[in-house]
Write an enzyme that holds these catalytic residues in place. Structure first.
Site, PDB file in Angstrom:
ATOM      1  N   ASP A   7      25.837  56.861  23.839  1.00 29.56           N
ATOM      2  CA  ASP A   7      26.506  56.538  25.097  1.00 29.56           C
ATOM      3  C   ASP A   7      26.503  57.807  25.956  1.00 29.56           C
ATOM      4  O   ASP A   7      27.352  58.687  25.803  1.00 29.56           O
ATOM      5  CB  ASP A   7      27.934  56.063  24.821  1.00 29.56           C
ATOM      6  CG  ASP A   7      28.695  55.730  26.099  1.00 29.56           C
ATOM      7  OD1 ASP A   7      28.227  56.101  27.196  1.00 29.56           O
ATOM      8  OD2 ASP A   7      29.779  55.111  26.000  1.00 29.56           O
ATOM      9  N   LYS A  40      27.233  55.492  35.605  1.00 33.48           N
ATOM     10  CA  LYS A  40      27.826  56.487  36.486  1.00 33.48           C
ATOM     11  C   LYS A  40      26.807  57.153  37.409  1.00 33.48           C
ATOM     12  O   LYS A  40      26.477  56.621  38.447  1.00 33.48           O
ATOM     13  CB  LYS A  40      28.624  57.506  35.677  1.00 33.48           C
ATOM     14  CG  LYS A  40      29.856  56.893  35.004  1.00 33.48           C
ATOM     15  CD  LYS A  40      30.809  57.917  34.496  1.00 33.48           C
ATOM     16  CE  LYS A  40      31.981  57.295  33.744  1.00 33.48           C
ATOM     17  NZ  LYS A  40      32.834  56.417  34.557  1.00 33.48           N
ATOM     18  N   PHE A  65      35.674  56.689  23.950  1.00 31.73           N
ATOM     19  CA  PHE A  65      35.927  55.904  25.155  1.00 31.73           C
ATOM     20  C   PHE A  65      34.602  55.331  25.625  1.00 31.73           C
ATOM     21  O   PHE A  65      33.742  56.050  26.127  1.00 31.73           O
ATOM     22  CB  PHE A  65      36.555  56.739  26.279  1.00 31.73           C
ATOM     23  CG  PHE A  65      36.886  55.888  27.480  1.00 31.73           C
ATOM     24  CD1 PHE A  65      38.053  55.149  27.518  1.00 31.73           C
ATOM     25  CD2 PHE A  65      36.016  55.796  28.543  1.00 31.73           C
ATOM     26  CE1 PHE A  65      38.343  54.332  28.599  1.00 31.73           C
ATOM     27  CE2 PHE A  65      36.292  54.988  29.638  1.00 31.73           C
ATOM     28  CZ  PHE A  65      37.457  54.249  29.660  1.00 31.73           C
TER      29      PHE A  65
END
Length: 401
Positions: free
Chosen positions: A226, A255, A141
Site C-alpha cells: 500500500d 493520493k 491504516f
C-alpha cells in the site's frame, strides 16, 4: 463574527462531525502556501497527506485538467476513451508491471486489492472457496470502509462499526518471525504499508521488506504494498519499497496520482494477478475516467524525470538533520521517517500534538497531529529550502520558546 468563524459555524451546523480540523478556512493556495478567508498565509506542511506532492495549483496539472475539461470528462467504462490506454500503459511502465485497474479513492483501491488477492487465491493458488486469508500489520491504516476497519487496530476507526469482515490476521508491524508464523496454506496475501503513515510515519526495521518479499515468494503468497501515502516520490524514490530493492506483487496507489486535482487510485500488478478478472466482476463508474487519466498522465510524466524524487531525497536529508537537532535538545522525544516525511513525537511536557499543531497554526504553519503526542510533517515536494527552514524555525520556536 469573522469570516473564519462564520465558515466554521456553518460547517459545524450542516456537516457530520467525522473530522476535527484546525480552525482555519482556506480560500486559495499556490505551491506550498495557502491563504485563508481573512487573507492570512500559511505554509502547508501536510500536503493533503501526500495527495499534494506537486504542490497547490501546479501549472502543469491544471493545464492538463483544463484541456481535458474542454474535451470529455466522463464516459464510464461502458465505452472506451482516448486517454485510458495511455494511462494504463504508462502507469504500468512506471511500476514495472503489466496491468492496471483504476479506481478513485485509496480505500477503493485497497478494497480492489483485497478482492483481487482473494480471487487469485481461489483461481490460481487453489485455496478452497471461502477460506482465503490476508495478513496485515497492527497500527495499519488502509482506509475506512467496513471491510478495511475490520482489520484495523485503531479503536477510533473500528469501534461501533461491526459486525466485522472475517478473513484477516493481524501481526506486529516489522516482526518477520510473527509474519512467517501466521502464513499457512490458506494465506493468499500479505498487505502492508512500506512506511506506516497514520501510525506516525513508522519505518520498519532494515531488511524487513526484503524479508517479507522473500517469505511471500517462497510460500506462494502475494505481497501487496500500500503505497498510497509513501509512493510517487514522497520518500525520495518513486516507491518506498525501492529503498530495500523490493518489487511487490501489487502496488496500491492513490493520493498523489491525482495531483491534488481529482481523486485517482489504482491497483497495478502482473498479468498473472490482475488477469483473474472477467467483465462484470469488478468496476467503478468514475474509475479511469478521461479527466482522471489526463491528470494522472501528467503526474506520471513528472515522475519519469526523477526531479521530484531527488528533491524529496535532498530536502528530506536536510529535514531529518534539523529534526535530529531538536530531538537532541529534549523538546522532541523521537523522530522517524524517510524523505520529505517525518513523524515527530513531542515531549509531553511541551504539549499534545493537537496543541502544538494549533500553536504552529498561529505562527503560520499547518501540520496535523496523530495518536496524541505525534505531529506529521509532509510538505509538498516543491517546497523551497528557504520555506522549509522557515517552517522548521516556527516548530523550534514553539517547542523551545
Amino acid at each position: 463574527m469573522t469570516s473564519t468563524e462564520r465558515g466554521i459555524a456553518a460547517a459545524e451546523a450542516h456537516s457530520a462531525h467525522n473530522y476535527h480540523p484546525l480552525p482555519v478556512v482556506v480560500a486559495t493556495a499556490d505551491g506550498a502556501w495557502v491563504t485563508d478567508v481573512e487573507g492570512r498565509r500559511y505554509l502547508d506542511m501536510l500536503a493533503g497527506y501526500s495527495a499534494l506532492n506537486f504542490g497547490h495549483g501546479n501549472r502543469r496539472l491544471l493545464d492538463a485538467a483544463t484541456a481535458q475539461l474542454e474535451r470529455v470528462t466522463l464516459t464510464s467504462r461502458a465505452f472506451h476513451h482516448d486517454r485510458f490506454a495511455d494511462f494504463c500503459t504508462q502507469l504500468a511502465e512506471l511500476c514495472g508491471m503489466e496491468l492496471v485497474l483504476p479506481m478513485n479513492t485509496g480505500a477503493e483501491a485497497v478494497e480492489t486489492a483485497v478482492k483481487t488477492a482473494r480471487k487469485w487465491g481461489y483461481k490460481v493458488k487453489g485455496v478452497p472457496d471461502g477460506r482465503a486469508k490476508i495478513i496485515v500489520a497492527d497500527n495499519n491504516f488502509h482506509g475506512r470502509t467496513t471491510t478495511i476497519v475490520s482489520f484495523s487496530t485503531d479503536p477510533e476507526a473500528r469501534a461501533d462499526f461491526g459486525p466485522y469482515t472475517p478473513g484477516f490476521e493481524i501481526v506486529p508491524y516489522g516482526d518477520l518471525a510473527a509474519l512467517e508464523a501466521a502464513v499457512d496454506a490458506d494465506t493468499v496475501a500479505v498487505l502492508l504499508e512500506p512506511i506506516q503513515g497514520e501510525a506516525g510515519v513508522l519505518v520498519p526495521p532494515p531488511g524487513y521488506l526484503a524479508g517479507v518479499r522473500e517469505l511471500t515468494r517462497s510460500r506462494n503468497v502475494l505481497f501487496i504494498a500500500d503505497e498510497i501515502q509513501s509512493g510517487l516520490g514522497r520518500t525520495g524514490r518513486t516507491f518506498a519499497c525501492e529503498h530495500e530493492g523490493v518489487v511487490p506483487d501489487m502496488y496500491v496507489l492513490g493520493k498523489a496520482l491525482g495531483g491534488g486535482v481529482v481523486p485517482v487510485s489504482a491497483v497495478v500488478s502482473p498479468r498473472e494477478v490482475l488477469g483473474v478478472y472477467a467483465p462484470g466482476e469488478h468496476g467503478s463508474t468514475f474509475g479511469g475516467n478521461p479527466l482522471a487519466c489526463a491528470v494522472a498522465l501528467e503526474v506520471i510524466a513528472m515522475l519519469r524525470t526523477g526531479e521530484f524524487q531527488q528533491r524529496a531525497a535532498e530536502l528530506g536529508e536536510h529535514l531529518h538533520s534539523e529534526l535530529a537537532q531538536l530531538a537532541a535538545g529534549g523538546a522532541v522525544a523521537a523522530v522517524r521517517g524517510r524523505g520529505l516525511w517525518a513523524g515527530v513525537d513531542i515531549n509531553p511536557s511541551r504539549g499534545t500534538g493537537r496543541e502544538i499543531s494549533e500553536q504552529l497554526m498561529a505562527r503560520g504553519v499547518l501540520v496535523k497531529d496523530t495518536h496524541g503526542s505525534t505531529i506529521r510533517l509532509a510538505p509538498p515536494l516543491v517546497i523551497s529550502k528557504e520555506d522549509l527552514d522557515w517552517g522548521l524555525d516556527q516548530l523550534r520556536g514553539v517547542l523551545e520558546g
